[in-house]
Design a protein around this motif. Sequence first.
Motif, PDB file in Angstrom:
ATOM      1  N   THR A   3       5.992  -9.507  -0.215  1.00 27.08           N
ATOM      2  CA  THR A   3       5.853 -10.395  -1.352  1.00 27.08           C
ATOM      3  C   THR A   3       6.482  -9.742  -2.573  1.00 27.08           C
ATOM      4  O   THR A   3       6.819  -8.564  -2.579  1.00 27.08           O
ATOM      5  N   TRP A 233      10.485 -27.157 -13.509  1.00 21.30           N
ATOM      6  CA  TRP A 233       9.114 -26.677 -13.608  1.00 21.30           C
ATOM      7  C   TRP A 233       8.612 -26.942 -15.021  1.00 21.30           C
ATOM      8  O   TRP A 233       9.159 -26.395 -15.993  1.00 21.30           O
ATOM      9  N   GLU A 235       5.529 -26.086 -17.150  1.00 23.31           N
ATOM     10  CA  GLU A 235       4.425 -25.130 -17.066  1.00 23.31           C
ATOM     11  C   GLU A 235       3.326 -25.500 -18.062  1.00 23.31           C
ATOM     12  O   GLU A 235       3.533 -25.439 -19.286  1.00 23.31           O
ATOM     13  N   GLU A 248       2.872 -13.320 -14.034  1.00 23.39           N
ATOM     14  CA  GLU A 248       2.799 -14.287 -12.929  1.00 23.39           C
ATOM     15  C   GLU A 248       3.962 -15.269 -12.975  1.00 23.39           C
ATOM     16  O   GLU A 248       4.566 -15.582 -11.935  1.00 23.39           O
ATOM     17  N   ARG A 249       4.301 -15.753 -14.160  1.00 26.24           N
ATOM     18  CA  ARG A 249       5.433 -16.667 -14.277  1.00 26.24           C
ATOM     19  C   ARG A 249       6.744 -15.949 -13.948  1.00 26.24           C
ATOM     20  O   ARG A 249       7.638 -16.512 -13.303  1.00 26.24           O
ATOM     21  N   ASP A 251       7.074 -13.457 -11.924  1.00 25.92           N
ATOM     22  CA  ASP A 251       7.109 -13.262 -10.476  1.00 25.92           C
ATOM     23  C   ASP A 251       7.568 -14.525  -9.756  1.00 25.92           C
ATOM     24  O   ASP A 251       8.346 -14.467  -8.794  1.00 25.92           O
ATOM     25  N   ARG A 252       7.086 -15.687 -10.195  1.00 25.81           N
ATOM     26  CA  ARG A 252       7.520 -16.947  -9.583  1.00 25.81           C
ATOM     27  C   ARG A 252       9.004 -17.164  -9.798  1.00 25.81           C
ATOM     28  O   ARG A 252       9.712 -17.634  -8.901  1.00 25.81           O
ATOM     29  N   ALA A 255      10.881 -14.915  -7.484  1.00 26.72           N
ATOM     30  CA  ALA A 255      10.850 -15.438  -6.114  1.00 26.72           C
ATOM     31  C   ALA A 255      11.841 -16.589  -5.952  1.00 26.72           C
ATOM     32  O   ALA A 255      12.513 -16.708  -4.914  1.00 26.72           O
ATOM     33  N   TRP A 256      11.958 -17.469  -6.969  1.00 29.43           N
ATOM     34  CA  TRP A 256      12.935 -18.558  -6.911  1.00 29.43           C
ATOM     35  C   TRP A 256      14.349 -17.998  -6.815  1.00 29.43           C
ATOM     36  O   TRP A 256      15.163 -18.469  -6.008  1.00 29.43           O
TER      37      TRP A 256
END
Length: 272
Positions: A3, A233, A235, A248-249, A251-252, A255-256
């Motif tokens: 992850t 997105w 938010e 957290e944002r 990290d997203r 990941a994208w």
Amino acid sequence: MSTVSDVLQNDAFEAHPERRLLTTSDGVRIDSVLRRGARTRTTAVVLANGFTGTWRSADTKMIAGRMLAVGDAMTFDFRGHHDSTGECTVGDREVHDLEAVVAHLRTLGYTDIATVGFSMGAAVVIRHAAMFGGVRAVASVSGPSRWYYRGTSRMRLLHFGLETQVGRFFLRHARRVRVVDRHWDPVPPDPTESAVGVAPAALLVMHGAADTYFPVEHARRMYEAAAEPKDLWVEQGMGHAEHAMTPERADRLAAWIGRRFAAAREGGADQG
């Protein structure tokens, strides 16, 4: 499969910032920093700050650290900001600053590059992709859909800073930002006009529902104008630009970008 958090624990904090001074095609010197992870790789993420932003800010450093999950991270100061030379044109000539950074990364062997822009930087990454191409993915965070927007009190105050002598004096001495004192000639295409030219690179339009500079309608307008592949997105609870990003944002977002890099390598068009 690892992850983003797993990779960050093992890789991100091995980064060693490398200060680099780059030269644009029009002769401006751009102050930049490259952060490399522990592994040698060919993926990189470029962060383009909003107006008055800098690679020195804690927010930008945090986001760059999270991007190390998917690639080395390069941050820089736009022209007229801090130790970069020249004058800020608030989204016009700044495309050449970004191209100098992307071109430099290519000389270092990076073949998969993503650009992430915040506010003014969001408009720049979209125009850059449309003008120069050559990037795998583009993320527009808190970006305007058109120039000269004055529909919020914060944007009216910003225009006062840009358009008056006293405002530019304040920006120069309080924020270390030197702003050009003349109007655009010609006016560049607005971000919505440029959005369709981002493809075949993937575009992410990310916007805070609590943004006090640009309402969410800007994000929707830009998303609708863009070609596939694209994602939107909105938010909840998020404010404006890099200051509103949380780990957290970030990290997203990382990941994208990782999925887009993988799709490009596989020759597909992942819509996730």
